[in-house]
Design an enzyme around this catalytic site. Structure first.
Site, PDB file in Angstrom:
ATOM      1  N   TRP A 325       0.731  -1.120   0.055  1.00  0.00           N
ATOM      2  CA  TRP A 325      -0.123  -0.017  -0.100  1.00  0.00           C
ATOM      3  C   TRP A 325       0.769   1.158   0.079  1.00  0.00           C
ATOM      4  O   TRP A 325       0.508   2.217  -0.749  1.00  0.00           O
ATOM      5  CB  TRP A 325      -0.976  -0.172   1.266  1.00  0.00           C
ATOM      6  CG  TRP A 325      -1.787   1.075   1.287  1.00  0.00           C
ATOM      7  CD1 TRP A 325      -2.867   1.368   0.774  1.00  0.00           C
ATOM      8  CD2 TRP A 325      -1.512   2.253   2.135  1.00  0.00           C
ATOM      9  NE1 TRP A 325      -3.491   2.637   1.164  1.00  0.00           N
ATOM     10  CE2 TRP A 325      -2.578   3.274   1.915  1.00  0.00           C
ATOM     11  CE3 TRP A 325      -0.275   2.967   2.766  1.00  0.00           C
ATOM     12  CZ2 TRP A 325      -2.555   4.680   2.476  1.00  0.00           C
ATOM     13  CZ3 TRP A 325      -0.436   4.023   3.192  1.00  0.00           C
ATOM     14  CH2 TRP A 325      -1.520   4.932   3.250  1.00  0.00           C
ATOM     15  N   HIS A 326       2.054   1.259   0.534  1.00  0.00           N
ATOM     16  CA  HIS A 326       2.902   2.177   0.910  1.00  0.00           C
ATOM     17  C   HIS A 326       3.773   2.879  -0.504  1.00  0.00           C
ATOM     18  O   HIS A 326       4.214   3.703  -0.441  1.00  0.00           O
ATOM     19  CB  HIS A 326       3.864   2.068   1.977  1.00  0.00           C
ATOM     20  CG  HIS A 326       3.373   2.089   3.189  1.00  0.00           C
ATOM     21  ND1 HIS A 326       2.791   1.309   4.061  1.00  0.00           N
ATOM     22  CD2 HIS A 326       3.246   3.199   4.085  1.00  0.00           C
ATOM     23  CE1 HIS A 326       2.417   1.587   5.241  1.00  0.00           C
ATOM     24  NE2 HIS A 326       2.694   3.048   5.206  1.00  0.00           N
ATOM     25  N   GLY A 327       3.736   1.811  -1.339  1.00  0.00           N
ATOM     26  CA  GLY A 327       4.226   2.306  -2.628  1.00  0.00           C
ATOM     27  C   GLY A 327       4.644   1.057  -3.462  1.00  0.00           C
ATOM     28  O   GLY A 327       4.828  -0.177  -3.144  1.00  0.00           O
ATOM     29  N   PHE A 487       2.199   8.454  -1.106  1.00  0.00           N
ATOM     30  CA  PHE A 487       1.332   7.300  -0.927  1.00  0.00           C
ATOM     31  C   PHE A 487      -0.111   7.371  -1.162  1.00  0.00           C
ATOM     32  O   PHE A 487      -0.889   6.466  -1.248  1.00  0.00           O
ATOM     33  CB  PHE A 487       1.530   6.622   0.387  1.00  0.00           C
ATOM     34  CG  PHE A 487       2.988   6.592   0.879  1.00  0.00           C
ATOM     35  CD1 PHE A 487       3.925   5.974  -0.233  1.00  0.00           C
ATOM     36  CD2 PHE A 487       3.437   6.623   1.927  1.00  0.00           C
ATOM     37  CE1 PHE A 487       5.312   5.885   0.130  1.00  0.00           C
ATOM     38  CE2 PHE A 487       4.905   6.572   2.226  1.00  0.00           C
ATOM     39  CZ  PHE A 487       5.593   6.302   1.363  1.00  0.00           C
TER      40      PHE A 487
END
Length: 487
Positions: A325-327, A487
């Site tokens: 999800w963060h990258g 993000f």
């Protein structure tokens, strides 16, 4: 439009004035004005992506009503799948298409198959991961019959696009924020004062701590070949302070701005670096995201109900998904996996629910065991942050390897002390020390300045505020983008 910019200050003064003094008597006009102001705020980043935000909002608004009105479970599931599929489809194209295309091409080339994938020259819309999760939680809650849909588009749109949380959270729930949108709000002097002090503390964390540490963390990571292993650890520790000050500072400012408008947002951080274990850390770090994955992924997968191996599988899934999800980079996946590995022993020994209270809750200082637990947890977290910050997995492993090799080298410690003294400087180290002392003193409160509001006479309290404000102005020239905007 950064929270710590003059542009935002001017924007908010105008919004605050019109919101309370022009539209303050009618809830419908207040909400319409805030919705339009939120769209202006978002368009300031890139007006082209405003249409994507509006489309996503319309999609979930209509989907929620259709799910609620559907006559059969099959039809309810169909509307849910359409809403979730389209939302994740947009997120996938903008955020993950190039990553998957490039990764697949590299995999095929390793097997002797040469491909010519077309990569997209697209910009990631700011905040897309956050407002997508706002909408998804809304339709999930309707599908699970926890809430009824909103039939007022303006109210629902304001819930999704409310500008203080739009681009970097916290990730709100309709069960918490939507009722606040739908009921009349009155200006509260006490709430406003609390909001202003929380904004001040958030500014200090962002401008002084995060941006102050960033210049040194960036230097060490970017020129890592010139430094010894212990200095590399210092760089990773500085990044740990940077990302905490950056993200929790944004959350504090978002909560403070919201209080000035009569809203209470979900708490997103609870002094995570005072955690005594990794499970406790994840109950205190990015709380809105951790609880989102718990409620909408971990529990639907079965949680811990299906036995030990079932629980381990679900744990690894949510940490990998959280990392992803963060990258769109394998470094984030490894970061998630590493945190899962940290967490597994607690799950196996059923100690993951330990430390639900505040450390040294009834004491001024921690005991030796608590101090060692906090230090061990912080060190483990720092090693994990290396993967979060590193440009590649290979770089991160090499970086950590050099730290471990230097652990017993006295010269490496001498180099680190020299760097701290002559490059970082004693004043910055004193600021970091004072910051941690203030955080420790305020660990039982929502933010440290509440302690001083409750227990310190007004002249001394105001003197502290002025000192913090002066320090913020002194560091204001080092302004950097918020990390979580990517993000």
């Amino acid at each position: 439009m950064l929270f710590n910019s003059l542009n935002f200050l001017l924007f908010f003064i105008i919004v605050f004035s019109l919101y309370w003094f022009v539209f303050g008597r009618r809830l419908a006009w207040q909400n319409l004005f805030l919705m339009l102001a939120s769209y202006v705020f978002y368009a300031f980043w890139d007006w082209r992506f405003l249409f994507l935000l509006i489309f996503s909002t319309c999609l979930d608004f209509v989907s929620g009503i259709q799910i609620y009105r559907a006559k059969s479970d099959k039809l309810r599931r169909l509307y849910l799948v359409l809403s979730v599929g389209i939302n994740l489809g947009f997120l996938g194209v903008f955020k993950y298409y190039n990553f998957f295309a490039d990764s697949l091409a590299r995999l095929l080339e390793a097997g002797g198959i040469h491909t010519h994938w077309t990569l997209l020259s697209i910009v990631l819309p700011v905040g897309i991961s956050f407002y997508t999760f706002h909408g998804l939680s809304y339709v999930f809650d309707i599908y699970n019959r926890k809430i009824e849909p909103s039939y007022n588009f303006v109210n629902y749109s304001l819930f999704v696009s409310f500008f203080p949380l739009l681009v970097a959270g916290p990730i709100e729930r309709a069960t918490h924020l939507l009722p606040q949108v739908e009921k009349p709000r009155q200006f509260s002097y006490e709430q406003a004062c609390d909001g202003i002090t929380q904004i001040l503390w958030g500014l200090f964390k962002k401008v002084v701590i995060a941006d102050g540490c960033a210049q040194f963390a960036n230097q060490i990571f970017n020129e890592s070949g010139q430094f010894g292993g212990i200095t590399l650890f210092a760089g990773a520790a500085l990044f740990a302070f940077q990302i905490y000050g950056d993200f929790s500072g944004y959350s504090d400012m978002a909560m403070g701005v919201s209080k000035l408008l009569g809203f209470e947002l979900l708490r997103n951080f609870n002094y995570p670096y005072f955690s005594r274990s990794i499970p406790e850390f994840w109950r205190r770090w990015h709380i809105s995201l951790s609880s989102w994955f718990r409620d909408y992924l971990y529990i639907p997968l079965g949680g811990s109900r299906g036995g030990r191996w079932h629980s381990l599988r679900n744990l690894i899934i949510i940490f990998v998904v959280s990392g992803f999800w963060h990258g769109a980079n394998w470094t984030f996946v490894v970061w998630g996996l590493l945190n899962a590995l940290y967490y597994i022993p607690s799950l196996l020994f059923k100690s993951n629910r330990d430390h639900l209270n505040t450390v040294a809750e009834d004491r001024a200082l921690p005991n030796f065991k608590e101090l060692m637990q906090m230090m061990a947890t912080f060190i483990m977290t720092v090693f994990a942050w290396v993967f979060f910050r590193a440009p590649s997995v290979q770089f991160a492993f090499s970086y950590c390897h050099r730290i471990l090799l230097a652990a017993f080298d006295p010269n490496a410690y001498k180099e680190m002390l020299t760097y701290v003294r002559w490059t970082i400087g004693i004043p910055m180290m004193l600021i970091l020390f004072c910051f941690m002392v203030l955080e420790w003193v305020g660990r039982r409160e929502l933010h440290p300045l509440l302690v001083f509001r409750k227990h310190i006479p007004k002249p001394a309290r105001h003197a502290l505020y002025y000192v913090i404000l002066i320090v913020v102005f002194l560091f204001a020239g080092k302004q950097q983008q918020f990390i979580y905007f990517q993000f």
